[in-house]
Scaffold this active site. Structure first.
Site, PDB file in Angstrom:
ATOM      1  N   CYS A  67      43.116  40.012  27.340  1.00 31.86           N
ATOM      2  CA  CYS A  67      42.760  39.433  28.634  1.00 31.86           C
ATOM      3  C   CYS A  67      43.388  40.285  29.728  1.00 31.86           C
ATOM      4  O   CYS A  67      44.602  40.541  29.708  1.00 31.86           O
ATOM      5  CB  CYS A  67      43.262  38.001  28.723  1.00 31.86           C
ATOM      6  SG  CYS A  67      43.011  37.261  30.346  1.00 31.86           S
TER       7      CYS A  67
ATOM      8  N   CYS B 113      46.176  38.038  31.626  1.00 34.13           N
ATOM      9  CA  CYS B 113      47.420  37.527  31.036  1.00 34.13           C
ATOM     10  C   CYS B 113      47.850  38.249  29.767  1.00 34.13           C
ATOM     11  O   CYS B 113      48.931  37.985  29.242  1.00 34.13           O
ATOM     12  CB  CYS B 113      47.307  36.036  30.762  1.00 34.13           C
ATOM     13  SG  CYS B 113      46.292  35.638  29.324  1.00 34.13           S
TER      14      CYS B 113
ATOM     15  N   CYS C 259      39.512  32.521  28.732  1.00 37.81           N
ATOM     16  CA  CYS C 259      40.778  32.766  28.053  1.00 37.81           C
ATOM     17  C   CYS C 259      41.517  31.436  27.912  1.00 37.81           C
ATOM     18  O   CYS C 259      41.704  30.723  28.899  1.00 37.81           O
ATOM     19  CB  CYS C 259      41.614  33.757  28.866  1.00 37.81           C
ATOM     20  SG  CYS C 259      43.285  33.969  28.226  1.00 37.81           S
TER      21      CYS C 259
ATOM     22  N   CYS D 117      45.088  31.569  30.103  1.00 34.08           N
ATOM     23  CA  CYS D 117      45.165  31.543  31.570  1.00 34.08           C
ATOM     24  C   CYS D 117      43.939  30.903  32.225  1.00 34.08           C
ATOM     25  O   CYS D 117      43.922  30.711  33.435  1.00 34.08           O
ATOM     26  CB  CYS D 117      45.371  32.958  32.113  1.00 34.08           C
ATOM     27  SG  CYS D 117      43.921  34.032  32.005  1.00 34.08           S
TER      28      CYS D 117
ATOM     29  N   CYS E  38      29.278  38.279  25.052  1.00 34.37           N
ATOM     30  CA  CYS E  38      28.996  39.253  26.107  1.00 34.37           C
ATOM     31  C   CYS E  38      30.107  39.132  27.143  1.00 34.37           C
ATOM     32  O   CYS E  38      30.176  38.134  27.860  1.00 34.37           O
ATOM     33  CB  CYS E  38      27.669  38.896  26.772  1.00 34.37           C
ATOM     34  SG  CYS E  38      26.337  39.951  26.294  1.00 34.37           S
TER      35      CYS E  38
HETATM   36 FE    FE Z   1      44.110  35.245  30.045  1.00 33.84          FE
END
Ligand code: FE
Length: 134
Positions: free
Chosen positions: A45, A48, A94, A97, A123
């Site tokens: 990510c 984060c 995610c 976060c 995607c």
């Molecule tokens: Fe994240």
């Protein structure tokens, strides 16, 4: 990290990343810098650092966005029904976060852009990802 104020993310992310990750934007297809990345490693990510996808599951879907058949670990993303823009889609965020990553689609083997064997196509915006070679 889901309780971080928007000011935290504004400082941490580039304006383009902020638009996509925090405001659920979509980068222009075929522009993302990780679209054609074929190195071995882990996609985290961008906001984060949580590991999200492995290069082992990345494939060229022709859709214009980095595409994966699976997540690196099930609990690291959350799937949310998304009926915006007159479509029924499943948003991928995610789990750590809450940042917007992209959408996941169920493809048939015969569908253009789908995985060869059929199945899931995550995607994901390049902007939402941070790649580390391993
Ligand atoms: Fe994240």
């Amino acid at each position: 990290m889901k309780d971080k104020p928007e000011s935290y993310w504004k400082e941490k992310l580039t304006p383009e990343q902020y638009k996509i990750v925090r405001e659920k934007g979509t980068e222009e297809p075929f522009t993302g810098e990780l679209l054609h990345n074929k190195e071995d490693g882990v996609y985290r990510c961008a906001a984060c650092g949580t590991p999200l996808f492995s290069s082992n599951t990345k494939f060229d879907s022709g859709s214009g966005w980095p595409s994966f058949t699976d997540v690196i670990e099930k609990g690291n993303v959350e799937l949310i029904p998304d009926d915006s823009h007159g479509m029924h889609r499943t948003e991928v965020i995610c789990a750590t976060c809450g940042g917007h990553l992209g959408h996941v689609f169920e493809d048939l083997p015969s569908q253009a852009g789908g995985p060869k064997e059929g199945g899931k196509r995550y995607c994901i915006n390049s902007c939402s990802l941070d790649f580390k070679e391993e």
